[in-house]
Design a protein around this motif. Structure first.
Motif, PDB file in Angstrom:
ATOM      1  N   ASP A  18      47.829 -21.082   4.212  1.00  0.00           N
ATOM      2  CA  ASP A  18      49.246 -21.300   4.687  1.00  0.00           C
ATOM      3  C   ASP A  18      49.317 -22.731   5.471  1.00  0.00           C
ATOM      4  O   ASP A  18      50.156 -23.513   5.266  1.00  0.00           O
ATOM      5  CB  ASP A  18      49.666 -20.274   5.744  1.00  0.00           C
ATOM      6  N   PHE A  19      48.124 -23.103   6.133  1.00  0.00           N
ATOM      7  CA  PHE A  19      48.024 -24.272   6.966  1.00  0.00           C
ATOM      8  C   PHE A  19      48.057 -25.281   5.867  1.00  0.00           C
ATOM      9  O   PHE A  19      48.481 -26.475   6.122  1.00  0.00           O
ATOM     10  CB  PHE A  19      46.650 -24.072   7.658  1.00  0.00           C
ATOM     11  N   LEU A  20      47.327 -25.023   4.818  1.00  0.00           N
ATOM     12  CA  LEU A  20      47.127 -26.335   4.013  1.00  0.00           C
ATOM     13  C   LEU A  20      48.226 -26.383   3.445  1.00  0.00           C
ATOM     14  O   LEU A  20      48.743 -27.772   2.891  1.00  0.00           O
ATOM     15  CB  LEU A  20      45.925 -25.786   2.666  1.00  0.00           C
ATOM     16  N   LEU A 114      43.148 -31.405  12.161  1.00  0.00           N
ATOM     17  CA  LEU A 114      44.638 -30.951  11.953  1.00  0.00           C
ATOM     18  C   LEU A 114      44.528 -29.438  12.150  1.00  0.00           C
ATOM     19  O   LEU A 114      45.598 -28.767  12.815  1.00  0.00           O
ATOM     20  CB  LEU A 114      44.936 -31.125  10.503  1.00  0.00           C
ATOM     21  N   LEU A 115      43.474 -28.628  11.685  1.00  0.00           N
ATOM     22  CA  LEU A 115      43.615 -27.156  11.625  1.00  0.00           C
ATOM     23  C   LEU A 115      43.636 -26.764  13.315  1.00  0.00           C
ATOM     24  O   LEU A 115      44.188 -25.891  13.665  1.00  0.00           O
ATOM     25  CB  LEU A 115      42.610 -26.705  11.197  1.00  0.00           C
ATOM     26  N   ASP A 118      46.756 -27.443  14.994  1.00  0.00           N
ATOM     27  CA  ASP A 118      48.001 -26.320  14.170  1.00  0.00           C
ATOM     28  C   ASP A 118      47.612 -24.969  15.010  1.00  0.00           C
ATOM     29  O   ASP A 118      48.704 -24.724  15.248  1.00  0.00           O
ATOM     30  CB  ASP A 118      47.472 -26.516  12.940  1.00  0.00           C
ATOM     31  N   LEU A 119      46.519 -24.838  14.903  1.00  0.00           N
ATOM     32  CA  LEU A 119      46.253 -23.443  15.463  1.00  0.00           C
ATOM     33  C   LEU A 119      46.420 -23.144  17.027  1.00  0.00           C
ATOM     34  O   LEU A 119      46.921 -22.256  17.739  1.00  0.00           O
ATOM     35  CB  LEU A 119      44.797 -22.766  15.266  1.00  0.00           C
ATOM     36  N   ALA A 120      46.333 -24.386  17.774  1.00  0.00           N
ATOM     37  CA  ALA A 120      46.508 -24.497  19.313  1.00  0.00           C
ATOM     38  C   ALA A 120      47.859 -24.121  19.473  1.00  0.00           C
ATOM     39  O   ALA A 120      48.481 -23.601  20.643  1.00  0.00           O
ATOM     40  CB  ALA A 120      45.973 -25.775  19.737  1.00  0.00           C
ATOM     41  N   GLU A 121      48.768 -24.718  18.418  1.00  0.00           N
ATOM     42  CA  GLU A 121      50.119 -24.685  18.693  1.00  0.00           C
ATOM     43  C   GLU A 121      50.721 -23.303  18.529  1.00  0.00           C
ATOM     44  O   GLU A 121      51.458 -22.821  19.389  1.00  0.00           O
ATOM     45  CB  GLU A 121      51.161 -25.466  17.597  1.00  0.00           C
ATOM     46  N   ALA A 122      49.992 -22.430  17.635  1.00  0.00           N
ATOM     47  CA  ALA A 122      50.303 -21.197  17.621  1.00  0.00           C
ATOM     48  C   ALA A 122      49.618 -20.472  18.771  1.00  0.00           C
ATOM     49  O   ALA A 122      49.547 -20.941  19.762  1.00  0.00           O
ATOM     50  CB  ALA A 122      49.890 -20.533  16.197  1.00  0.00           C
ATOM     51  N   ASP A 123      48.890 -19.218  18.391  1.00  0.00           N
ATOM     52  CA  ASP A 123      48.461 -18.448  19.600  1.00  0.00           C
ATOM     53  C   ASP A 123      47.023 -18.758  19.642  1.00  0.00           C
ATOM     54  O   ASP A 123      46.296 -18.470  20.793  1.00  0.00           O
ATOM     55  CB  ASP A 123      48.537 -17.009  19.614  1.00  0.00           C
TER      56      ASP A 123
END
Ligand code: ATP
Ligand code: MG
Lengths: 298, 148
Positions: A18-20, A114-115, A118-123
Motif C-alpha cells: 500500500d505504501f509503495l 519515507l516508510l 509514512d508510518l509515524a504519521e499513522a499509528d
C-alpha cells in the motif's frame, strides 16, 4: 516459520505494498537521482522518473501478492526487460556485477526513510516489521537484477556463437581448378557442416579438381574433428574433387598417430605451399624458377 | 605410497559443447603453467577433449576436476571426469579401437589412454563413470608403480 508469523508477514507485505502504491510519485522522484537510474536514463528527467515509477509499481504488486522473497514473482515480469537493459547499460559503462548490485542496494535508504515517516504519521505500529519486509523485498530485487544481468550475458554469448557460425567460410581460388579453405578455431559439428557446404559449393561453381583444407588455425584435432575432416574429404571426392589436408603441425601429427586415427586415405602436406605445389603438379602445371634457369626478363 | 602432493586447480562443468571448449582451454593453460612441452600439451588437451565429450555424449553430462601434482621430481596434471550416466558394461570392449555404441570412430577412449601416462576407469552400470588420467611434465623420470 509459525502460522502466526506467516500471517503477520503477509499483513506486513500488504502494508508495504500500500505504501509503495501511495508514495509511488515521491519514491520515483527520489530514485531518479540515484546512480542506477540517473546514469542509464539520460534523455530527460521525465523519462527517468517514469522508469523508476514502473519499478515502484512492480514492487508494489509483488508486495501486495505477498511474494516478497520470490525472484520468480509474476509482479516482476513487467520490469524484467527494463532491469536487464539497465544492468546491461551499466555493464557497458564499465560497472562490475558487484558494483551494479551495490547500486541496486543504494535504492533502499531513501525509500526506507519515507516508510518511517509514512508510518509515524499513522499509528507507528509494527514499524520494525515493515522495515524488515521492505529490506527483504529490495534484497529480492537485487537478486532479480543480478539474474537478468547474467541471463542477458548468456544471451549475448549465444548470439555471438550464432554469428560466428554465420561468418562465411572463405573458399579461396588459388589457381584454375584449385581452391583452398583456411580453417580457424574449433571445428565443432555445426561449424564443420558450414565448411562442408561452402567447400562443395565452391567445387561446383569454380569447377575445382583440387581442394586444400588448411588446418594451421585449428588448435585441437581429436577424433570428432578428424571424423569431420574425413567426411568432408569423402563428400568432395564424390563431387569429383580431390582434397588435400595441409597445415598439420608436428605436435598434432604425433597426437593423431597416438589417437589411432588413420588418415591413410587422405592426401596430406605439411604446409599450404606444399599442398599447392602438389595440386599444380597433378594438374600438369610446371613451375619454373627463372632465377635458377637464367631465363628472367630482360 | 609416494609422497605425491596435489593442489586442486579447478572443477568445471561439462554440460554443453561450449563447456568442452572451456575444458580444453583450461587444460591448455594448466599444462603450460606446469611446464609441459608443446607435444605433451597437445596430447593431454586432445585426451581431455575425448574424455569430456564422452562425459557429455555418453554420460549425459558431468564434470571434470583438475589437480596439479608434485612428487618431488616432477610436476603433473590429474584430470578426473565424472558422470552419473549409464556406466560402461564392458570396459575392455569400450577401450577397443573402433568400438562405438554411437556414430563415432570409436577411438576416443582407447586413444586417450595412449595419449597419457596413467589411465583408469571406475564404472558401474546404471550408476555412472569416472575416468582418471595423469600426465607428467616430460624431462623428469616418470614414477612407475609396476615394472614392465
Ligand atoms: N562416460 C561414458 N559413459 C557411458 N559410456 C561410455 C562413456 N565413455 C565411453 N563410453 C562407451 O564407450 C564407447 C567407446 O568410447 P569412445 O570414446 O572410444 O568412442 P565413441 O565416443 O563412440 O566415438 P569417438 O571416436 O568419436 O570418441 C562409446 O561408444 C560408449 O558406448
Ligand atoms: Mg568418444
Amino acid at each position: 516459520m509459525t502460522e502466526e508469523s506467516a500471517t503477520n508477514r503477509g499483513a506486513s507485505a500488504r502494508v508495504v505494498g500500500d505504501f509503495l502504491q501511495r508514495r509511488r510519485e515521491q519514491i520515483s522522484q527520489r530514485w531518479a537521482d540515484e546512480t542506477l537510474f540517473r546514469t542509464v536514463f539520460t534523455v530527460s528527467r521525465d523519462e527517468t522518473v517514469e522508469a523508476a515509477g514502473a519499478l515502484v509499481e512492480a514492487l508494489a504488486v509483488v508486495a501486495a501478492t505477498g511474494r516478497i522473497e520470490d525472484v520468480q514473482a509474476p509482479g516482476f515480469a513487467g520490469v524484467r526487460e527494463q532491469l536487464a537493459r539497465m544492468a546491461a547499460s551499466r555493464a557497458r559503462a564499465g560497472a562490475t556485477p558487484a558494483r551494479i548490485a551495490d547500486e541496486v542496494a543504494a535504492l533502499h535508504p531513501s525509500i526506507s526513510e519515507l516508510l518511517t515517516a509514512d508510518l509515524a504519521e499513522a499509528d507507528g505500529e509494527g514499524t520494525g516489521a515493515h522495515q524488515v519486509t521492505l529490506a527483504v523485498l529490495l534484497g529480492t530485487l537485487r537478486l532479480v537484477v543480478m539474474e537478468t544481468a547474467l541471463s542477458a550475458g548468456e544471451d549475448i554469448i549465444e548470439r555471438q556463437r550464432l554469428q560466428l557460425l554465420e561468418v562465411a567460410i572463405p573458399v579461396i581460388k588459388l589457381w584454375t581448378g584449385i581452391v583452398a579453405v583456411p580453417l580457424i578455431g574449433t571445428l565443432d559439428s555445426a561449424r564443420s557442416q558450414v565448411v562442408m557446404e561452402s567447400l562443395l559449393e565452391a567445387v561446383v561453381t569454380q569447377q575445382a579438381r583440387y581442394a586444400i583444407l588448411d588446418i594451421t588455425g585449428v588448435p585441437t584435432v581429436d577424433s570428432l574433428v578428424a571424423q569431420h575432416l574425413m567426411k568432408t574429404v569423402a563428400a568432395a571426392r564424390l563431387m569429383g574433387a580431390e582434397c588435400i589436408v595441409s597445415g598439420i603441425r608436428p605436435a598434432i601429427a604425433q597426437t593423431i598417430v597416438h589417437l589411432g586415427i588413420d588418415l591413410g586415405s587422405v592426401v596430406t602436406r605439411a604446409s599450404l605451399a606444399d599442398a599447392l605445389a602438389y595440386a599444380l603438379h597433378q594438374l600438369g602445371a610446371v613451375i619454373v624458377d627463372r632465377a635458377a634457369t637464367g631465363g628472367g626478363p630482360r | 605410497m609416494t609422497e605425491t602432493s596435489g593442489r586442486l586447480a579447478a572443477c568445471l562443468p561439462i554440460r554443453s559443447d561450449m563447456d568442452l571448449a572451456w575444458v580444453r582451454q583450461h587444460v591448455r593453460q594448466a599444462a603450460a603453467e606446469i611446464g609441459f612441452g608443446l607435444v605433451e600439451q597437445t596430447k593431454l588437451i586432445t585426451a581431455a577433449s575425448e574424455l569430456a565429450r564422452n562425459t557429455l555424449v555418453h554420460g549425459g553430462g558431468g564434470q571434470v576436476e583438475s589437480v596439479v601434482l608434485d612428487n618431488g621430481r616432477a610436476r603433473g596434471l590429474r584430470l578426473t571426469f565424472t558422470d552419473a550416466g549409464p556406466g560402461i558394461a564392458d570396459v575392455e570392449r569400450a577401450l577397443t579401437d573402433g568400438y562405438t555404441s554411437g556414430g563415432g570412430l570409436g577411438l576416443g577412449l582407447g586413444g586417450a589412454r595412449r595419449l597419457v601416462h596413467e589411465f583408469s576407469i571406475d564404472t558401474r552400470p546404471g550408476h555412472g563413470t569416472c575416468v582418471t588420467v595423469v600426465c607428467w611434465a616430460a624431462g623428469a623420470p616418470r614414477p612407475r608403480k609396476e615394472a614392465r
